[in-house]
Design an enzyme around this catalytic site. Sequence first.
Site, PDB file in Angstrom:
ATOM      1  CD  GLU A 191      -2.779  -0.893   2.638  1.00 52.46           C
ATOM      2  OE1 GLU A 191      -2.654   0.145   3.331  1.00 52.46           O
ATOM      3  OE2 GLU A 191      -3.582  -1.790   2.911  1.00 52.46           O
ATOM      4  N   GLY A 192       2.112   1.187   0.305  1.00 51.95           N
ATOM      5  CA  GLY A 192       2.921   2.369   0.562  1.00 51.95           C
ATOM      6  C   GLY A 192       3.094   2.624   2.038  1.00 51.95           C
TER       7      GLY A 192
END
Length: 348
Positions: free
Chosen positions: A313-314
């Site tokens: 997702e980061g």
Amino acid sequence: MTSLQLPPIDSIDDAAFAARLQQLLDNKTKPVGALGRLEALAMRVACILGSTAPVLDAPQMLVCAGDHGLAARGVSAYPSDVTWQMVENFLAGGAAVSVLARQHRLNLTVVDCGVRHDFAPREGLLVRKVAPGTADASLGPAMSMAQCEQAIANGMALMRDLPGNAVLLGEMGIGNSSAAALLLARISGQDIDACTGAGTGLDAAGRAHKRKVLRGVLELHAAATDPLAALTALGGFEIATLVGAVLQAAQERRVIVLDGFIASAAVLVANALRPHVVQRCIAAHESAEPGHRLLLNYLELQPLLQLDLRLGEGSGAALAWPLLESACCILRDMASFESAGVSRQEPA
């Protein structure tokens, strides 16, 4: 590449500038090297931005999402519908990356690169859908060459439209740890078994099945050896879009913050296409996916954090972001011995 023009990416190595930066750091009010790896991080950010007083401006968290036909082969512990459901969660502000982006004042952009779902338009969402998911790479190429080129071009274009001088890479796509493992094995020449992990949480039997499927995929696409051919045969729309974004960000000399295994796989491909890309990159962390360590070692990147993350997702990039800000502040704002009137260490 038949129709898409990749941007030229020159080396940013500058020994004289690096020596000047080192002198500035050594002259701060501290023993030489006392801030350890934070000093190396300050050097790297400053060299990327070409400034002795670096400022990180309007950082962008870019989360690219896409579905994978290979997921039908049971290589993930979660069903493909989780891809679009998590995109909705990102946009609603409930996902880990959403929470962390708010905390660290990162502008979050979610891109539908090829999700098997139609999203209602809203702020923070860009629809750059190449197709509703890639094809099953165990039966044929995941993408056509035209689709791969379109995804790369989409990534380049969206990066040109985003402000700032730093980008943090994130992704979402059930099955994309398989695509990352395949790309790592093909580009680096490492054994696919060593590159393959639990992904979203497979048990031992699930991992064995995943390795078997991925070995078959590599055998089927044995002729796809150059980076673009490998990406077309094995990759995902979200990975290809990130490749384009990374190439454009590198050309613009933005700071590129890698998250986990899948986002790093996009950098692996981009660097294979343009070898100076990695000079602009900072590895936020080393994830719990075994392939991520192999990939970072191959790119000669040292991760800032090791927290056994395996979310994607980061999220890891967001967690590491304050370290980049601190590194810049140290170089920019910390006093020198002369300006502070502090005595230096006595010579031995």
